[in-house]
Scaffold this motif. Sequence first.
Motif, PDB file in Angstrom:
ATOM      1  N   LEU A   1      23.370  22.372   0.408  1.00 56.85           N
ATOM      2  CA  LEU A   1      24.347  23.389   0.772  1.00 56.85           C
ATOM      3  C   LEU A   1      25.762  22.847   0.814  1.00 56.85           C
ATOM      4  O   LEU A   1      26.727  23.547   0.534  1.00 56.85           O
ATOM      5  CB  LEU A   1      23.987  23.989   2.132  1.00 56.85           C
ATOM      6  N   MET A   2      25.853  21.567   1.174  1.00 58.28           N
ATOM      7  CA  MET A   2      27.192  20.973   1.275  1.00 58.28           C
ATOM      8  C   MET A   2      27.899  20.921  -0.072  1.00 58.28           C
ATOM      9  O   MET A   2      29.121  20.921  -0.146  1.00 58.28           O
ATOM     10  CB  MET A   2      27.094  19.552   1.816  1.00 58.28           C
ATOM     11  N   ARG A   3      27.096  20.875  -1.112  1.00 61.25           N
ATOM     12  CA  ARG A   3      27.691  20.767  -2.437  1.00 61.25           C
ATOM     13  C   ARG A   3      28.580  21.958  -2.773  1.00 61.25           C
ATOM     14  O   ARG A   3      29.547  21.846  -3.516  1.00 61.25           O
ATOM     15  CB  ARG A   3      26.587  20.617  -3.482  1.00 61.25           C
ATOM     16  N   GLU A   4      28.204  23.098  -2.239  1.00 56.24           N
ATOM     17  CA  GLU A   4      29.017  24.276  -2.498  1.00 56.24           C
ATOM     18  C   GLU A   4      29.328  24.952  -1.176  1.00 56.24           C
ATOM     19  O   GLU A   4      28.798  26.020  -0.874  1.00 56.24           O
ATOM     20  CB  GLU A   4      28.271  25.249  -3.397  1.00 56.24           C
ATOM     21  N   PRO A   5      30.195  24.333  -0.433  1.00 55.27           N
ATOM     22  CA  PRO A   5      30.550  24.820   0.897  1.00 55.27           C
ATOM     23  C   PRO A   5      30.897  26.309   0.951  1.00 55.27           C
ATOM     24  O   PRO A   5      30.404  27.036   1.800  1.00 55.27           O
ATOM     25  CB  PRO A   5      31.725  23.949   1.312  1.00 55.27           C
ATOM     26  N   GLU A   6      31.674  26.727   0.004  1.00 52.63           N
ATOM     27  CA  GLU A   6      32.061  28.133   0.002  1.00 52.63           C
ATOM     28  C   GLU A   6      30.837  29.018  -0.004  1.00 52.63           C
ATOM     29  O   GLU A   6      30.673  29.925   0.789  1.00 52.63           O
ATOM     30  CB  GLU A   6      32.908  28.447  -1.236  1.00 52.63           C
ATOM     31  N   LEU A   7      29.971  28.690  -0.951  1.00 54.68           N
ATOM     32  CA  LEU A   7      28.774  29.486  -1.091  1.00 54.68           C
ATOM     33  C   LEU A   7      27.918  29.331   0.156  1.00 54.68           C
ATOM     34  O   LEU A   7      27.415  30.306   0.705  1.00 54.68           O
ATOM     35  CB  LEU A   7      28.007  29.016  -2.323  1.00 54.68           C
ATOM     36  N   ALA A   8      27.774  28.119   0.601  1.00 52.54           N
ATOM     37  CA  ALA A   8      26.945  27.853   1.774  1.00 52.54           C
ATOM     38  C   ALA A   8      27.425  28.654   2.965  1.00 52.54           C
ATOM     39  O   ALA A   8      26.645  29.368   3.598  1.00 52.54           O
ATOM     40  CB  ALA A   8      26.997  26.366   2.105  1.00 52.54           C
TER      41      ALA A   8
ATOM     42  N   MET B   1      29.040  22.784  11.110  1.00 53.16           N
ATOM     43  CA  MET B   1      29.598  21.912  10.083  1.00 53.16           C
ATOM     44  C   MET B   1      30.553  22.715   9.203  1.00 53.16           C
ATOM     45  O   MET B   1      31.662  22.271   8.905  1.00 53.16           O
ATOM     46  CB  MET B   1      28.496  21.337   9.208  1.00 53.16           C
ATOM     47  N   LEU B   2      30.127  23.880   8.826  1.00 50.96           N
ATOM     48  CA  LEU B   2      30.966  24.703   7.963  1.00 50.96           C
ATOM     49  C   LEU B   2      32.254  25.075   8.667  1.00 50.96           C
ATOM     50  O   LEU B   2      33.261  25.357   8.043  1.00 50.96           O
ATOM     51  CB  LEU B   2      30.193  25.956   7.562  1.00 50.96           C
TER      52      LEU B   2
ATOM     53  N   THR C   1      30.120  16.525  11.344  1.00 55.96           N
ATOM     54  CA  THR C   1      30.065  15.777  10.095  1.00 55.96           C
ATOM     55  C   THR C   1      28.590  15.717   9.729  1.00 55.96           C
ATOM     56  O   THR C   1      27.725  16.023  10.553  1.00 55.96           O
ATOM     57  CB  THR C   1      30.564  14.333  10.285  1.00 55.96           C
ATOM     58  N   TYR C   2      28.354  15.312   8.548  1.00 57.97           N
ATOM     59  CA  TYR C   2      26.975  15.211   8.084  1.00 57.97           C
ATOM     60  C   TYR C   2      26.198  14.316   9.038  1.00 57.97           C
ATOM     61  O   TYR C   2      25.071  14.616   9.445  1.00 57.97           O
ATOM     62  CB  TYR C   2      26.965  14.621   6.676  1.00 57.97           C
ATOM     63  N   GLU C   3      26.793  13.202   9.396  1.00 55.10           N
ATOM     64  CA  GLU C   3      26.117  12.253  10.289  1.00 55.10           C
ATOM     65  C   GLU C   3      25.786  12.869  11.642  1.00 55.10           C
ATOM     66  O   GLU C   3      24.693  12.672  12.180  1.00 55.10           O
ATOM     67  CB  GLU C   3      26.983  11.005  10.521  1.00 55.10           C
ATOM     68  N   GLN C   4      26.736  13.608  12.174  1.00 52.25           N
ATOM     69  CA  GLN C   4      26.472  14.216  13.475  1.00 52.25           C
ATOM     70  C   GLN C   4      25.307  15.178  13.399  1.00 52.25           C
ATOM     71  O   GLN C   4      24.443  15.219  14.280  1.00 52.25           O
ATOM     72  CB  GLN C   4      27.727  14.966  13.951  1.00 52.25           C
TER      73      GLN C   4
END
Lengths: 245, 245
Positions: A152-159, A218-219, A224-227
Motif C-alpha cells: 500500500l505504501m507504494r501508492e500512498p494516494e491510492l492507499a 501512517m497515511l 513511520t513504517y518502523e513504528q
Amino acid sequence: MRTSHAGAATVPPDHVTHRPDPGRQTPGRATGASQGPADEASPGGPHGAPAPASQGARTRSQHQRRKRIVQAAAALASRGGVEAMQMRTVAERAGVALGTLYRYFPSKMDLVVAVVSEEIDLLETSIERRPPSAATPAGRAVDVLMRATRGLMREPELADALIRSLIMAEVDTPFGDRMAGLLLRVSGEGLTLGSATEEQVALAGSLGSVWVHELLEMLRGRRTYEQIQRRIEIAADRLLAGFGA
Amino acid sequence: MRTSHAGAATVPPDHVTHRPDPGRQTPGRATGASQGPADEASPGGPHGAPAPASQGARTRSQHQRRKRIVQAAAALASRGGVEAMQMRTVAERAGVALGTLYRYFPSKMDLVVAVVSEEIDLLETSIERRPPSAATPAGRAVDVLMRATRGLMREPELADALIRSLIMAEVDTPFGDRMAGLLLRVSGEGLTLGSATEEQVALAGSLGSVWVHELLEMLRGRRTYEQIQRRIEIAADRLLAGFGA
DNA sequence: GCGCAAACTAGAACAGATTCTAATCCGTGT
DNA sequence: ACACGGATTAGAATCTGTTCTAGTTTGCGC
C-alpha cells in the motif's frame, strides 16, 4: 439521494453500500424504490462480480466494460487519490457514459470498493506464492500485514483513498472478515473462519483493525513504517499468543 | 479547493483538517494562498478553542456564536446523521451567514470534529464522576469503553456520523491518543500518556482502535451490544494483561 | 464624531457526485 | 425481416460542500 435501489436489472449492479437507511428524507421528489420487474439474486462470486442476468450473451462485453472501468478508476486513483478519481473522468477514460458507470457502480464508493477488492486479491495471491515463513503465528501474521503495508505504501494516494473508503463504506463485503480469515489462515495450521473458535476469530479481527488503524495513522503522517511494524508486533504477540496448531 | 489558508485572521479558525496536500489541482481559478496580513499562531486550548486573536473583546459574542453553531450542528446530526447536517442548514439554524460558519469551521469535517470533542468531554466528565470500579485493568477499560458505547448508541445517527468522520478526518487532534490516554488512566494506577512505556501506549491505542472498529461494525448492523462487549473483553484481557500497578 | 480593520451578512458562483431524460443500440424471440 | 425490452449514450438537471463578492456592522483608537 443515495437511497439504494433494489438491485433489479439485467446488469451488473456491483454495489455494496447498502445500509438500513434510517429514514433519510431529502426533500424534493421522493421516488418510490421501484423500476425493474426483472429480478435475480446476484450469485455473488468471490468479490462482487458482474453477475450476469438471465441469459449470458452480452455478458462478455459487459465484463470488458466493467474491467475497463475499474482499470480506469485504479489508474486515476493511483495518482491523485479518490479526489482525482472523478466519476466523469472515470467514465470518460473507460469510454462509457456516466449513466453506464453508475449502472455498474451505484456510487463512487462502490467503485472504490471494487478497486480495493482487486488489491486484496493481489495480496492473497502473493501470500499463496510466497507464504510467510516465521516460526510463530504472530510472526507470520506480522509478516503478512507488513507485506500488505509495503504494498500500500507504494501508492500512498491510492492507499489513503482506498483505506478510508474501505472504512467508510457501508460495505456488505466484509473486508474485515476477509483480513481476519487471511490472518487466521497464516496463524494456525488448519485455521479458517469456519474452524476457528469464536475467540480466535475475534482476536484475528482485532489484529486486523489495529493494522488498519496504524495504516491510517501512517497515511496521516503520524507513523513511520518502523513504528507500525513495532506496534503490530506488540499487538500480534499478545493477540495471537497460543494460536499455533 | 481545500487548500487550507494559513491560519490568519482575528477569528476563531477552528480547523484541524490539514494535510500535506499532495499537489491538488482543481482547474479554474488558482487563487494564490493569501489574503490576510494579520497573523497569529492559535494558542490552541484543550479542544480547538475559538482562540481569540490579539485583543479579546469581541470574544464573548464569538464564543456564543461558536456555541450556537456547534449546538445546531449536533442537533441536526443527532437525527439524520452528517448528511442532515448540511452547512447551509447549520448556518441557518445557528443564525449566522454561511460565510461566517466557514470562518469558524473551515470545513464540514472541522465542525464534526468539534461536535465529537464535546462528546468525548462528556465521557471524560462521566468517568471522573463515576470511575470504573472493576478489579482488573482490563475490566476497568472494558467498563469505560462500554459506557462510551452505550452513550453513542443512544443517538446512532450522530454516532455513525461522528465515528466515521472522526476516522476519516485528517485530524490534527489525535482522538486516538485521547482515547488511549483515557484507557491508560483507568488501567494502571498512575499511568498517563507520559509515564507509560511505549509498549503500554501502543497497547492502549490498539484497544482503542479495536473498539472503534467494533463500534463501526455495530453501526453497520453487524454487531449487537453483547457481541461488542464480548469482543472488547477478549481483546482487553490480552492487550492489557499485566497493566495493574 | 471619524476612520479603519476585522467580522458579518446575503447571495451568487463553482465543483463534483448523483439523478433524470430522451434517443439510440443490440440481442432475442417470432 | 420485425418488434420488443434492456443496455447505452449524451447531456441536462439536482444537490450540497466550498469559495467569492460586495456591502454592512462593530469595536477601537484618535
